[in-house]
Design a protein around this motif. Structure first.
Motif, mmCIF file in Angstrom:
data_model
loop_
_atom_site.group_PDB
_atom_site.id
_atom_site.type_symbol
_atom_site.label_atom_id
_atom_site.label_comp_id
_atom_site.label_asym_id
_atom_site.label_seq_id
_atom_site.Cartn_x
_atom_site.Cartn_y
_atom_site.Cartn_z
ATOM 1 N N LYS A 82 0.837 -1.487 0.060
ATOM 2 C CA LYS A 82 -0.108 -0.054 0.199
ATOM 3 C C LYS A 82 0.834 1.237 0.116
ATOM 4 N N PRO A 83 1.222 1.681 -0.918
ATOM 5 C CA PRO A 83 2.317 2.916 -1.219
ATOM 6 C C PRO A 83 1.485 4.434 -1.031
ATOM 7 N N TRP A 84 1.300 4.529 0.070
ATOM 8 C CA TRP A 84 0.286 5.735 0.464
ATOM 9 C C TRP A 84 1.240 7.029 0.359
ATOM 10 N N LEU A 85 0.620 7.988 0.094
ATOM 11 C CA LEU A 85 1.147 9.599 -0.030
ATOM 12 C C LEU A 85 0.560 10.330 0.850
ATOM 13 N N SER A 86 1.072 11.035 1.744
ATOM 14 C CA SER A 86 0.277 12.079 2.678
ATOM 15 C C SER A 86 0.886 13.331 2.690
ATOM 16 N N LEU A 87 0.411 14.390 2.322
ATOM 17 C CA LEU A 87 0.987 15.819 2.096
ATOM 18 C C LEU A 87 0.251 16.872 2.739
ATOM 19 N N PHE A 88 0.753 18.032 3.078
ATOM 20 C CA PHE A 88 0.226 19.072 3.467
ATOM 21 C C PHE A 88 0.554 20.399 2.619
ATOM 22 N N LEU A 89 -0.475 20.589 1.594
ATOM 23 C CA LEU A 89 -0.357 21.435 0.808
ATOM 24 C C LEU A 89 -0.553 23.043 1.324
ATOM 25 N N PRO A 111 -1.525 30.163 6.491
ATOM 26 C CA PRO A 111 -2.721 30.197 7.683
ATOM 27 C C PRO A 111 -3.547 28.934 7.392
ATOM 28 N N THR A 112 -3.718 28.395 5.994
ATOM 29 C CA THR A 112 -4.595 27.535 5.579
ATOM 30 C C THR A 112 -3.908 26.551 4.963
ATOM 31 N N THR A 113 -4.118 25.203 5.179
ATOM 32 C CA THR A 113 -3.378 24.058 4.482
ATOM 33 C C THR A 113 -4.323 22.827 4.118
ATOM 34 N N TYR A 114 -3.865 22.294 3.231
ATOM 35 C CA TYR A 114 -4.980 21.101 2.733
ATOM 36 C C TYR A 114 -4.163 19.660 2.822
ATOM 37 N N LEU A 115 -4.854 18.822 3.398
ATOM 38 C CA LEU A 115 -4.381 17.287 3.604
ATOM 39 C C LEU A 115 -4.532 16.793 2.147
ATOM 40 N N LEU A 159 5.439 13.156 -7.111
ATOM 41 C CA LEU A 159 4.343 14.210 -6.624
ATOM 42 C C LEU A 159 5.116 14.866 -5.320
ATOM 43 N N TYR A 160 5.868 14.238 -4.515
ATOM 44 C CA TYR A 160 6.371 14.659 -3.499
ATOM 45 C C TYR A 160 7.218 16.037 -3.907
ATOM 46 N N ASP A 161 8.150 15.750 -5.051
ATOM 47 C CA ASP A 161 9.239 16.773 -5.321
ATOM 48 C C ASP A 161 8.341 17.898 -5.928
ATOM 49 N N HIS A 162 7.426 17.638 -6.910
ATOM 50 C CA HIS A 162 6.672 18.683 -7.068
ATOM 51 C C HIS A 162 5.894 19.682 -6.022
ATOM 52 N N ALA A 163 5.203 18.873 -5.053
ATOM 53 C CA ALA A 163 4.604 19.448 -3.955
ATOM 54 C C ALA A 163 5.604 20.304 -3.126
ATOM 55 N N THR A 164 6.980 19.936 -2.803
ATOM 56 C CA THR A 164 7.780 20.707 -2.058
ATOM 57 C C THR A 164 8.124 22.020 -2.756
ATOM 58 N N THR A 165 8.378 22.201 -4.033
ATOM 59 C CA THR A 165 8.514 23.230 -4.770
ATOM 60 C C THR A 165 7.314 24.357 -4.786
ATOM 61 N N LEU A 166 6.134 23.665 -4.354
ATOM 62 C CA LEU A 166 5.199 24.850 -3.992
ATOM 63 C C LEU A 166 5.012 25.084 -2.649
ATOM 64 N N GLY A 167 5.795 24.850 -1.738
ATOM 65 C CA GLY A 167 5.724 24.909 -0.264
ATOM 66 C C GLY A 167 4.959 23.905 0.478
ATOM 67 N N ALA A 168 5.000 22.688 0.013
ATOM 68 C CA ALA A 168 4.356 21.640 0.690
ATOM 69 C C ALA A 168 5.313 21.041 1.748
ATOM 70 N N LYS A 169 4.530 20.376 2.627
ATOM 71 C CA LYS A 169 5.163 19.509 3.536
ATOM 72 C C LYS A 169 4.663 18.025 3.553
ATOM 73 N N ARG A 170 5.512 17.060 4.192
ATOM 74 C CA ARG A 170 4.778 15.661 4.226
ATOM 75 C C ARG A 170 4.487 15.520 5.598
ATOM 76 N N TYR A 171 3.264 14.567 5.543
ATOM 77 C CA TYR A 171 3.010 13.749 6.752
ATOM 78 C C TYR A 171 3.667 12.682 6.890
ATOM 79 N N LEU A 172 4.187 12.290 8.115
ATOM 80 C CA LEU A 172 5.223 11.480 8.141
ATOM 81 C C LEU A 172 4.624 9.780 8.011
ATOM 82 N N VAL A 173 3.443 9.627 7.841
ATOM 83 C CA VAL A 173 2.896 8.279 7.874
ATOM 84 C C VAL A 173 3.266 7.629 6.477
#
Length: 491
Positions: free
Chosen positions: A353-360, A407-411, A434-448
């Motif tokens: 189950k290759p899950w991906l959890s990000l905060f955008l 002030p607002t983030t998306y899971l 997707l993670y590499d692209h998200a981080t260029t937009l200022g995203a962070k990962r949720y560690l699970v």
């Protein structure tokens, strides 16, 4: 709901002979005094430390089924002092230690980490399920051993008309596991993460000390450990907030074909707070753009549900698709059980189950989702789902629960259950892209989640200004880097 008393036992149980200690020269367990090398005798324990193959195999994988990392031994503690002894034993002998939440139901108990985060390759795994006592429940809080699951606490609290304010969708997770990562659920917009509802912890640091930490006592450790990814200590007891439980939930499912409209309505609901619970989902469609769903609930007591008309004011879903369901509060909190049972019956549960959890960051949510939608197909989800909903970052109170600087983030929570037999490698590569692209937009990962090839540079970028504090705390509370190596933050 108390731990079955264990007889006092000496040393370790193995398949054929009693293991008397660890040979630090050969890096193997010894059943007799070795002729060469140094023998580190195992301390006397109230529980057991086992090296039998069956147990080691059970602890060698996690829910993600993407990694295999076999420990040297498994501690089934008979007391908190057993964990203190083993942490001290491990740090003096160059072994690693990690708590394993053993989440799930029935015979499917396993760590619900997704990519080996709770593993202790070549070290000692600790079975959290052996610490499973609910000590007290009061009108405002509960004190529990952290091997207790949220399901166990929820049911016990409901008998007294109470509930934890923040619950994960799937409740059969250990309390210690989720508060060590954060613990996100459908009321995050009101209460923050589960870690933000904790009032006190008892924690065994990597230096082998058992300490109590609160917002006013050992404050630095309190805030570091909660959502600290298990890097500074093993939480063995926690006092968590409780609130009065409602009796019923009026649940709304609102559907959208347009991403902009969906995001607008999500943030309208977030900002005015009209619902008690608020989540959202992206539903990929074959050959076309996704659909979007807002799921909200308003809680109430008595037999008369609230009037839905004012609750839907100023929203613009596809009205012909809107559904409204009235159910008990407990039915709503346990809603993921039906999904889990279906996944198990269809044969998906034990697959990779290759899950991906990000905060955008909210300002980039449209951009990222537009890109992701061009990549993701129904087969990317398999039998799973993609959660996508906002919350305010000021609800999170602990520094290592890292979110974007807005002030607002998306899971963005890609909970993929690929079809049985699917090779997970392309999915892991997709996660990394997707993670590499998200981080260029200022995203962070949720560690699970499962993101391959995380480097020290990646982790420094993730923690940003908190990196120096993180390393300072690691050197203070776990200077030998004994604890929770599976996160790979300091490798």
């Amino acid at each position: 709901m108390t731990t079955t008393p264990l007889s006092r036992r000496t040393l370790i149980t193995g398949l054929a002979a009693t293991v008397i200690g660890y040979n630090t020269t050969t890096r193997t367990w010894a059943t007799t005094t070795p002729t060469t090398g140094h023998l580190a005798t195992v301390p006397t324990l109230d529980g057991t430390l086992t090296t039998d193959t069956t147990t080691l195999t059970e602890f060698s994988h996690d829910f993600g089924r993407l990694t295999t990392t076999t420990p040297h031994a498994v501690l089934k503690p008979g007391s908190v002092q057993d964990i203190v002894k083993i942490v001290n034993y491990a740090r003096h002998n160059g072994l690693k230690v990690a708590m394993n939440g053993r989440s799930g139901t029935g015979n499917d108990l396993e760590s619900h980490s997704n990519y080996g985060q709770a593993s202790a390759a070549g070290g000692i795994s600790i079975d959290a399920r052996c610490l499973n006592r609910i000590h007290t429940i009061t009108p405002t809080n509960a004190t529990v051993d952290t091997g207790v699951t949220w399901a166990q606490l929820t049911d016990a609290a409901l008998t007294q008309g109470l509930t934890p304010p923040c619950l994960t969708d799937y409740l059969h997770l250990s309390i210690g596991g989720t508060i060590s990562i954060g613990g996100i659920g459908s009321t995050v917009q009101k209460y923050g993460l589960q870690a933000d509802t904790v009032e006190s912890i008892d924690i065994i640091t990597g230096t082998g000390h058992l300490l109590t930490a609160t917002p006013t006592h050992n404050r630095d450790l309190f805030h570091a450990a909660l959502a600290g990814a298990g890097q500074f200590g093993i939480i063995v007891r926690a006092t968590v907030k409780l609130i009065p439980a409602p009796q019923r939930a009026l649940v709304f499912n609102l559907y959208y074909n347009n991403l902009t409209t969906y995001l607008t309505d999500q943030e309208t609901l977030l900002n005015d707070g009209r619902f008690h619970s608020q989540v959202g989902e992206v539903i990929p469609q074959p050959g076309t753009t996704p659909r979007y769903k807002i799921e909200t609930a308003t809680y109430y007591n008595g037999t008369t549900p609230p009037n839905p008309t004012p609750l839907l004011h100023n929203l613009t879903p596809i009205t012909t698709d809107t559904t409204i369901t009235d159910q008990t509060y407990r039915e709503y909190t346990y809603r993921a059980d039906t999904f889990a049972d279906t996944i198990k019956n269809l044969g998906y549960w034990n697959e990779p189950k290759p899950w991906l959890s990000l905060f955008l960051p909210a300002t980039q949510a449209h951009t990222f989702m537009t890109t992701a939608a061009q990549t993701l197909t129904p087969d990317d989800l398999g039998a799973g789902l993609l959660l996508f909903y906002p919350f305010h970052t000021n609800k999170l109170t602990h520094p290592y629960a890292i979110t974007p600087n807005e002030p607002t983030t998306y899971l963005f929570d890609l909970l993929t259950f690929p079809h049985p037999g699917t090779n997970p490698t392309p999915h892991l590569q997709r996660n990394r892209t997707l993670y590499d692209h998200a981080t260029t937009l200022g995203a962070k990962r949720y560690l699970v989640g499962a993101i391959p090839h995380m480097t020290q540079t990646d982790w420094q970028h993730h923690y940003g200004p908190q990196w120096n504090n993180l390393t300072t705390h690691k050197n203070r509370y776990d200077p030998t880097h004994t604890l929770t190596p599976g996160q790979n933050i300091f490798t």
